[in-house]
Structure formats: C-alpha cells, structure tokens
Scaffold this active site. Structure first.
Site, PDB file in Angstrom:
ATOM      1  N   TYR A  51      27.499 -30.714  -9.544  1.00 33.92           N
ATOM      2  CA  TYR A  51      27.263 -30.536  -8.057  1.00 33.92           C
ATOM      3  C   TYR A  51      28.426 -30.392  -7.411  1.00 33.92           C
ATOM      4  O   TYR A  51      29.477 -30.906  -7.918  1.00 33.92           O
ATOM      5  CB  TYR A  51      26.466 -31.796  -7.770  1.00 33.92           C
ATOM      6  CG  TYR A  51      25.065 -31.823  -8.100  1.00 33.92           C
ATOM      7  CD1 TYR A  51      24.776 -33.171  -8.787  1.00 33.92           C
ATOM      8  CD2 TYR A  51      24.147 -30.826  -7.862  1.00 33.92           C
ATOM      9  CE1 TYR A  51      23.480 -33.441  -9.154  1.00 33.92           C
ATOM     10  CE2 TYR A  51      22.945 -30.942  -8.456  1.00 33.92           C
ATOM     11  CZ  TYR A  51      22.480 -32.348  -9.127  1.00 33.92           C
ATOM     12  OH  TYR A  51      21.249 -32.267  -9.405  1.00 33.92           O
ATOM     13  N   HIS A 100      18.464 -36.250   0.738  1.00 33.24           N
ATOM     14  CA  HIS A 100      18.955 -35.900  -0.471  1.00 33.24           C
ATOM     15  C   HIS A 100      19.141 -37.307  -1.257  1.00 33.24           C
ATOM     16  O   HIS A 100      19.809 -37.428  -2.321  1.00 33.24           O
ATOM     17  CB  HIS A 100      20.386 -35.641  -0.192  1.00 33.24           C
ATOM     18  CG  HIS A 100      20.447 -33.980   0.111  1.00 33.24           C
ATOM     19  ND1 HIS A 100      20.195 -33.673   1.501  1.00 33.24           N
ATOM     20  CD2 HIS A 100      20.048 -32.624  -0.525  1.00 33.24           C
ATOM     21  CE1 HIS A 100      20.074 -32.322   1.821  1.00 33.24           C
ATOM     22  NE2 HIS A 100      20.135 -31.912   0.264  1.00 33.24           N
ATOM     23  N   ARG A 144      25.321 -21.195   0.004  1.00 36.25           N
ATOM     24  CA  ARG A 144      25.597 -21.822  -1.172  1.00 36.25           C
ATOM     25  C   ARG A 144      24.386 -21.412  -1.855  1.00 36.25           C
ATOM     26  O   ARG A 144      23.088 -20.991  -1.510  1.00 36.25           O
ATOM     27  CB  ARG A 144      25.624 -23.343  -1.053  1.00 36.25           C
ATOM     28  CG  ARG A 144      24.625 -23.946  -0.304  1.00 36.25           C
ATOM     29  CD  ARG A 144      24.838 -25.440  -0.458  1.00 36.25           C
ATOM     30  NE  ARG A 144      24.738 -25.884  -1.734  1.00 36.25           N
ATOM     31  CZ  ARG A 144      24.184 -26.296  -2.516  1.00 36.25           C
ATOM     32  NH1 ARG A 144      22.596 -26.494  -2.090  1.00 36.25           N
ATOM     33  NH2 ARG A 144      24.204 -26.812  -3.699  1.00 36.25           N
ATOM     34  N   GLU A 152      18.113 -20.620  -5.659  1.00 32.42           N
ATOM     35  CA  GLU A 152      17.984 -20.775  -4.247  1.00 32.42           C
ATOM     36  C   GLU A 152      19.223 -19.968  -3.578  1.00 32.42           C
ATOM     37  O   GLU A 152      20.468 -20.566  -4.030  1.00 32.42           O
ATOM     38  CB  GLU A 152      17.699 -21.962  -3.624  1.00 32.42           C
ATOM     39  CG  GLU A 152      16.313 -22.411  -3.901  1.00 32.42           C
ATOM     40  CD  GLU A 152      16.212 -24.129  -3.518  1.00 32.42           C
ATOM     41  OE1 GLU A 152      17.220 -24.566  -3.179  1.00 32.42           O
ATOM     42  OE2 GLU A 152      15.136 -24.794  -3.918  1.00 32.42           O
ATOM     43  N   TYR A 160      16.972 -34.950 -13.702  1.00 30.28           N
ATOM     44  CA  TYR A 160      16.496 -34.825 -12.397  1.00 30.28           C
ATOM     45  C   TYR A 160      15.999 -33.381 -11.984  1.00 30.28           C
ATOM     46  O   TYR A 160      15.073 -33.240 -11.130  1.00 30.28           O
ATOM     47  CB  TYR A 160      17.568 -34.939 -11.320  1.00 30.28           C
ATOM     48  CG  TYR A 160      17.241 -34.847  -9.925  1.00 30.28           C
ATOM     49  CD1 TYR A 160      17.562 -33.747  -8.990  1.00 30.28           C
ATOM     50  CD2 TYR A 160      16.425 -35.935  -9.453  1.00 30.28           C
ATOM     51  CE1 TYR A 160      17.117 -33.632  -7.969  1.00 30.28           C
ATOM     52  CE2 TYR A 160      15.981 -35.859  -8.167  1.00 30.28           C
ATOM     53  CZ  TYR A 160      16.195 -34.600  -7.347  1.00 30.28           C
ATOM     54  OH  TYR A 160      15.897 -34.553  -6.085  1.00 30.28           O
ATOM     55  N   LYS A 161      16.547 -32.335 -12.612  1.00 28.19           N
ATOM     56  CA  LYS A 161      16.153 -30.948 -12.462  1.00 28.19           C
ATOM     57  C   LYS A 161      14.659 -30.532 -12.993  1.00 28.19           C
ATOM     58  O   LYS A 161      14.304 -29.673 -12.966  1.00 28.19           O
ATOM     59  CB  LYS A 161      16.958 -29.925 -12.860  1.00 28.19           C
ATOM     60  CG  LYS A 161      18.276 -29.601 -11.875  1.00 28.19           C
ATOM     61  CD  LYS A 161      19.341 -28.741 -12.176  1.00 28.19           C
ATOM     62  CE  LYS A 161      20.499 -28.642 -11.501  1.00 28.19           C
ATOM     63  NZ  LYS A 161      20.298 -28.083  -9.958  1.00 28.19           N
TER      64      LYS A 161
END
Lengths: 341, 174, 313
Positions: free
Chosen positions: A29, A194, A224, A269, A320-321
């Site tokens: 990240y 978040h 981004r 995305e 998490y993904k």
C-alpha cells in the site's frame, strides 16, 4: 496445463486499454496519487488520457448498473446537504465527457440564446439522449442529478463533503463495489470508511491520502490505482451480494486449469480524485477494469510481473483482498503459461 | 485486525475500550439524555454539576422513546447547546445516530455508556437489524434472513449499527 | 507556479466605494472562466509579488472574475498596483483557491463582515441565493466606507443589518449569536482585531469550534519560498533554485531524472539524500525523526533553510 487458447489480444481494446496496476515486482500500500490525464504507455497499448473513460463495455455496464439499482436502491444515496455537490458532479462529468468525446457528446450553455447562464443542453449520442436543464433546478431533470449522471458513466461515484478538518462520504452511486458496502458506509468519514483495511493506518498511507485530499484544489484532478482478483467477469462483488459470489472462492479451487485461467480476473480500479469546482466537495470516480488471466498471460511483461507480485504479496494483504485461497495457484498458473508454445 | 482507534468503532463502544474523556463544559445550555436507571443516575450527577446553565433533561426507559424526545428537543435547540447521553452502550450508539442525523457536530456531543449490553447488527444482505450481546466477532442469526452473520468492526454513525455479513458463505459444501 | 497560472484581461475598473476599486477580469478570448467555490480568492501577480483577493462575482463558469481591493497606504504595494490597473491591461493570476467555503451541512449561514472583509461574504450570498440557503448578515464598516452595501441589500434583503459603529455592532452580535438555531454556522471576515472580538463573543455564547469559520485578510498566498543554491556533489555542479521553482523542478531542469509521482509531498517517490545544509521540510511524507535527521528531503515541495543545500547526486 497451459491455456489452449492462443487468440491474439493485440487488437482487443479491453487489453490495449487495460490499466496494468503493478509498477514494480512487489506491491505494498502507498499513497500512489499522481496528476490525472497523462497517457500511460503499456506493452499492450495505453490508458489514462480520459478522466471519464468510455469503452466498448459502455452500454452493457450502464444496463447492469440500472438493473442493480432497480433491485437495490440502497446503492444510491445523496444526503440532503449534498444536492449542490450532486449538481456539480453532473456538470463536471458532462464537461469532461464532451471534451474527450466531442463526436458523441456535446454540452451547450444557453442553447436557447436567452441569456440564461444556468440553462444547458446535454447531448449523448451514444445513448440517444438530448436533455435540456437548468443548473440547480431539480425539476428540470428526469432524475436526481447524481443518479442521472451515474446512468451515463461506467464509473462508480462517491462524493465527500469537507468539514471539520475531515471528509465525509455523504453521497454516491456505487454498483460495482469490490467487497465493501456503500449503503452501510454512507455518512462515515474517510478514515472510518478505510478503518477495516489492515496496514493502511499504521503505515500512515491513509492519513497522508487524507491530508492530500483535504488540500486538493479544483481543476487539478489526480488519480491512483487499486487492484484485486475477481472470479468471473463480475462487476458487482459488493458485500451485499457476498452470499452469491463468496462460494466462488471455494469453487475455483476445484476447476481445471483452462477454466481457472478463464474465470480468474485481474481486477483494477482507476480512481480519479476531483475537487468539484463550485461546491468544493471531493468527487471520487472509481472505474473498474477486468482481464482474465488467460488474456493477461498473452502480454509477456504483464504475465511475469503479475505472477511475481501475486506470489510475493504478504498473507494479511492477500487475506484482506479475499484472494488467499487461490492466489498461489494464480501465480503458478501465470508462470506455467509462459512455458507453453 | 487494525487497532480499534483506527476504525469506525468508537472506543467507548467496546468492553476493553477506553472510558470516554470528561464531557465538554463550555456550552451555554445542556441537553442531558438518560436511558434506564443508571442513565438517570448519571444525568442527575451531571445536572448537579452544571450550576447556572439552562439544562433540559430527557429520561426514558428505552432508546426508542429517548430518541423521539431527543429529536424533538434538538429541533428547537440553539447553537451553544451541548448534548450528553448516558445509558447502555447499544442505546448510546442508537442515540448518537439520532443526534448525527439531526446535524449535531461531534464537539457538541458526549456519550457515556453506563453498561455493556446488546448492540445492533445490520445485515448487509437483507437489511434487518439483529441484536448481539458480545459485539465484535460475535456470530448471530439474522432475524430477517436466517443467515449466520459475523459482527464486523465497522460501525455506521448514522444508524448506530455494526456491519454484519454472512460468515460461512465460503464454506465448502460437502 | 506553472500549470495553475491563468492569464486575464481587465475588462473594467470601478471606484465602488471610498478607496475601494472593483476590477473585472475576463479571459483574453472571452470564454467562461473556471468555476470556483464561494469564498475563494484569486492570487494575483502584482508586478512581481503575489497578493490574494476574494472573488465577489458569480461562481458557476462565470464570464468574469471580479475583485474589490482596498487601497492600503503602507502595505506591500499590491493594492496600489491593482489601483493602477486600467481596462485592457493583462493580469497574471493563479486559478482561484478555496479556503473559506460555505459548510454544505449548515442549515443556516450567519455571515459577519468587517470593512473590506465583506468581499467573500458577497460571494457566499450569491451562492446562497442560487441554492436557496438561509442567511443572516451583520456588516460593520466605517460610515461612508462600505463596499458592496447595495449588493448585500439586494442579495440578503431584510436578513442583512448594517452598522457604522463598533459598539452597536458588538451588542447586536451578542444577541444574534445567542439565538441561532442548532445547525447554523458562523463565518467572519475582516481585520484581525475584529475577527478576534467576534470569535471571543462566539466562544462566550458557547459556540463549538466546528461551527465557527474565519478568514483573516493578509492571508498567506502560496509561499513561493526563498531562493537558494543546491550543489550536486557527484557532478560537481551548482544549481540555482529561484523563488517559485521547486527543488524537483530545478533538478529536472538540469537533466536529472528524479523519480516522482504526486509532486505534492505525500507519496514518497521523489525522496533524495542530503549531505550538507539544512532542509526546510514542507512535505507530509517523512517522519518527524527523519525530518530532524536532515539527511533526506522531498524535493517536490521542500526547500533549504538557508542559502545552500548539498545533495549527493
């Protein structure tokens, strides 16, 4: 087993325009924001010159959005104080689309020549739409302004109100969420939204993003990318529908290689971050792209890098993904794909 | 799981969380809401200490009644007011939702749970609300669709509910 | 500051009040100008120095940008420069920047203006009329020196009150602050001492910080920074970094390829080491410890604290 399909993807616009998200062999990240609008040249083509990106899937995705909203209106919310921001989004996106697609779209001010600076005409020839409206006058549109413009763009839209040194997710239309629920999150602050993501806060990534967004000025959009894997070319993987798509993460472990490469998609995305010029709200555009591994593998640099990144991703991030059950196989599949013809 | 203070879960809403800081006393009027016997006790303590400033007290046995009267009081309140809520933690969350929806700012609002107790869990799939005694990481049976829901560390300030989603969607079907 | 600069032409100037000149600026090709958030200011290049002036006109893709500038006798000279403008003159400015925006969730807007501080209030009132917002205005100014009095009357009607003396204003202010429905936000703009008095009155009336907004005049325009020289020890060259040019831009200007992404001090991409000199950190990326160590810098926004800096590039 290597893929049996060797169809060339070089002309397929979904490949040539694919926004491959890995600039390095390892992914962590980061506050990876950059000014928007610049072309990103890739081994397969390029992407990035449009803030609102219309591609060959335009009509299909708009139809899907309409179906999703009909079934679940909770994906669309505009808290009362966001009416101005919704109008601002409408005008801003119309302007963007008219600039980038002048052959198909036109935005005209004061079409009647009456001197009314708030009178506009929007023409979207891709959809056969001609709409006269007065800016700020809800009665002149067939629908609430954010819903109206969301019905003509492939992007998901979230609007953030800035107050009290924080940003609040107070409006949006989100039909293609990657495992989150906009309907639940409406009204939460940017940091709260978040909250569930591991590492983001500890590393300062999200607080830097927060500071950056609060300082964003109009007419200087940024962008981004974000990524995950999705099973099937399925846009709506919201938390709401988890009972429907969750079982696929189990199913995918038991299919043959050919099916695996066809079903597992790299999902990217491209997010555009825009300070709306009159309302001052922040507009988040989230544009989703998907490419199955079998097509990803036909672009050699993508095949190799994706395999490396997916294999190296730390456990907690993979968990998490939502890809922890099949990411090793995805990496292996991509590596093996290079050993064929 | 990330540290709780980095999430949407208020620290006062979990058993191991921190006690709330002392309430703001810079207002020029006060609206004190107490739910249940403990809530009433806390409100009385507050009122006694707030010498001089106009104080409105709302006492109720349950959160629904308190919420209606709170909303009514807020509709005629003036800037300068501070709102304090005391009651079981689930009621505090719900009443925070009432205040937030009425436009109350965070620095005008103080919540002081008097006890633990059930919190509301919103099912992401059918929208129904189900109570949970244990809160985060609890598994409850959705009162709307029967699915087994994991109570997630994600709280909506507008509804005062925790997010619940199906815990066993990915379990292998034998 | 490249990229955000716009070129404008003076369409008209007007002595709108005593010592106040209103300048209307248009695009050279007459095209509509970029929309702006009410309360925004325009940073104008006043013959080499930058001054910020609030925009008073319509904000949705407007035909013009209008500023009303009070001539300040012993100021930095910016207002004198503006007062010297005539129709047809070219003006360079940065795109409008928002720092005093209306709060969208406010159910009522109480606008308090002192003297030339009325200018962002006029902008707020135009937006309030367009969006049907509930407003109340208290405007205090020296008798005979009120700018935009007619505009305020026209835009706010009975909701606007005007004061020529501080005592009457202060008394009325205290009453008004005590009777605002929950949901109101107060905005104050004017001379520093006046703002301080209003903020104090608001605090005494129990207003929480979240509902109180102020803009002080004499705002910081974007600080272009002091010029300095950076020595590149590997190549043995010295590079001048003028005011208004970032260190990153200066390095790129001599052909160095510094990896970068956001160019705003948040992403960390452009980090370079420092071997001598003291960095002036303006970024949001380095930790406090890293900043104190003074051995790294984010060249997209940070500069030198002093005349020189040395980097091992």
């Amino acid at each position: 087993m290597p893929p049996t399909s060797t169809a060339t993807s070089t002309d397929d616009p979904l490949v040539t325009g694919f926004p491959f998200p890995f600039p390095e062999d390892r992914y962590r990240y980061s506050t990876n924001v950059e000014p928007a609008g610049g072309a990103v040249v890739t081994p397969a083509g390029q992407w990035g010159t449009a803030v609102v990106d219309i591609d060959v899937e335009y009509v299909r995705e708009l139809d899907e959005r309409r179906e999703i909203l009909a079934r679940d209106p909770g994906r669309h919310a505009v808290l009362p104080h966001m009416r101005g921001a919704a109008w601002d989004t409408l005008l801003t996106l119309m302007r963007e689309m008219a600039l980038t697609n002048p052959d198909q779209m036109t935005l005209t001010r004061d079409p009647g020549g009456t001197g009314d600076a708030h009178a506009w005409r929007w023409e979207n020839r891709l959809l056969g739409v001609v709409q006269d409206f007065r800016y700020g006058d809800d009665a002149t549109l067939p629908d609430e302004p954010l819903a109206y413009i969301a019905s003509q763009v492939q992007e998901d839209i979230v609007l953030l109100d800035q107050r009290n040194d924080a940003l609040w997710g107070d409006a949006g239309v989100v039909t293609f969420a990657a495992d989150w629920s906009f309907g639940f999150d409406v009204g939460m602050s940017f940091l709260e939204i978040h909250g569930p993501v591991p590492r983001l806060r500890e590393l300062g990534v999200i607080t830097r993003a927060h500071e950056f967004l609060k300082r964003l000025q109009p007419h200087e959009p940024y962008r981004r990318t974000n990524w995950t894997l999705t099973i099937g070319r399925r846009l709506d993987v919201s938390t709401e529908l988890y009972p429907e798509w969750g079982p696929d993460r189990e199913m995918i472990q038991h299919v043959d290689d050919e099916t695996f490469g066809r079903l597992v998609h790299l999902r990217v995305e491209v997010q555009h971050l825009i300070r709306l010029p009159e309302s001052g709200a922040i507009c988040f555009l989230i544009r989703t792209y998907m490419l199955p591994l079998e097509q990803l593998a036909t672009v050699e640099p993508w095949r190799v890098r994706a395999a490396t990144v997916i294999a190296e991703l730390p456990e907690d991030m993979a968990d998490y993904k939502g890809i922890i059950k099949y990411r090793d196989r995805a990496a292996a599949w991509l590596l093996a794909a290079g050993e064929s013809a | 799981m990330p540290r709780l203070e980095h999430t949407s879960v208020p620290l006062w809403a979990v058993p191991e969380g921190a006690a709330p800081a002392a309430p703001d006393a810079t207002g020029t009027s006060y609206l004190l809401v107490g739910v249940g016997a403990e809530g009433e006790r806390q409100v009385t303590t507050w009122a006694d200490a707030l010498d001089g400033a106009p104080v409105t007290v709302v006492l109720a046995e349950d959160q629904a009644a308190a919420g209606v009267r709170l909303a009514t009081a807020l509709a005629s309140a003036r800037v300068g007011v501070r709102i304090r809520v005391a009651g079981p933690v689930g009621d505090c969350l719900a009443l925070r939702g009432v205040a937030v929806r009425a436009g109350v700012e965070d620095d005008e609002l103080h919540l002081a749970p008097t006890s633990g107790g059930p919190v509301a869990v919103q099912c992401c799939h059918c929208g129904a609300t189900t109570p949970s005694e244990k809160g985060i990481d609890d598994v409850v049976s959705c009162t709307g669709c029967d699915r087994r829901l994991l109570v997630y560390y994600h709280v909506s300030r507008r509804t005062g509910t925790f997010l619940g989603f199906q815990i066993d969607a990915e379990e292998a079907v034998s | 500051m490249t990229g955000t600069q716009i070129e404008l032409v003076v369409a008209a100037v007007e002595e709108s009040a005593h010592a106040v000149r209103t300048v209307r600026l248009v695009a050279p090709d007459g095209a509509p100008l970029p929309s702006f958030v009410p309360g925004s200011h325009l940073v104008v290049d006043c013959g080499g120095r930058s001054n910020a002036y609030s925009l008073v006109g319509e904000s949705i893709a407007p035909a013009e940008y209008a500023i009303s500038v009070l001539l300040v006798e012993d100021g930095s000279g910016g207002s004198a420069w503006v007062h010297g403008l005539a129709a047809g003159d070219r003006v360079s400015a940065l795109r409008p920047r928002s720092a005093f925006a209306p709060i969208a969730s406010a159910t009522r807007h109480l606008l308090v203006a002192g003297g030339i501080g009325v200018t962002p209030v006029v902008s707020h009132l135009r937006a309030a009329r367009h969006w049907g917002r509930d407003v109340q205005v208290l405007y205090v100014f020296r008798e005979g020196h009120g700018a935009h009095v007619d505009d305020v009357k026209e835009l706010a009607g009975d909701a606007a009150e005007f004061f020529g003396d501080r005592v009457g204003f202060t008394e009325r202010l205290r009453t008004v602050l005590a009777e605002q429905p929950l949901g109101t936000h107060v905005y104050v703009c004017g001379p520093g001492a006046m703002i301080d008095d209003v903020l104090e009155a608001a605090t005494e009336a129990g207003w929480p910080a979240s509902r109180v907004h102020s803009e002080r005049f004499g705002l910081d325009a974007l600080d272009p920074g002091e010029p300095f020289r950076v020595t590149l020890t590997e190549t043995g060259t010295d590079v001048e970094v003028p005011s208004g040019t970032s260190l990153l831009e200066a390095l790129e200007g001599v052909g160095l390829d510094v990896p970068n992404l956001c160019r705003q001090g948040v992403c960390g991409e452009c980090r370079i080491p420092v071997s001598a000199g003291t960095p002036l950190h303006r970024d949001l990326y380095l930790t406090d410890e890293e900043k104190q160590a003074c051995d790294a810098i984010m060249p997209c926004v940070s500069r030198a604290d002093g005349p020189t800096l040395e980097v091992p590039l």
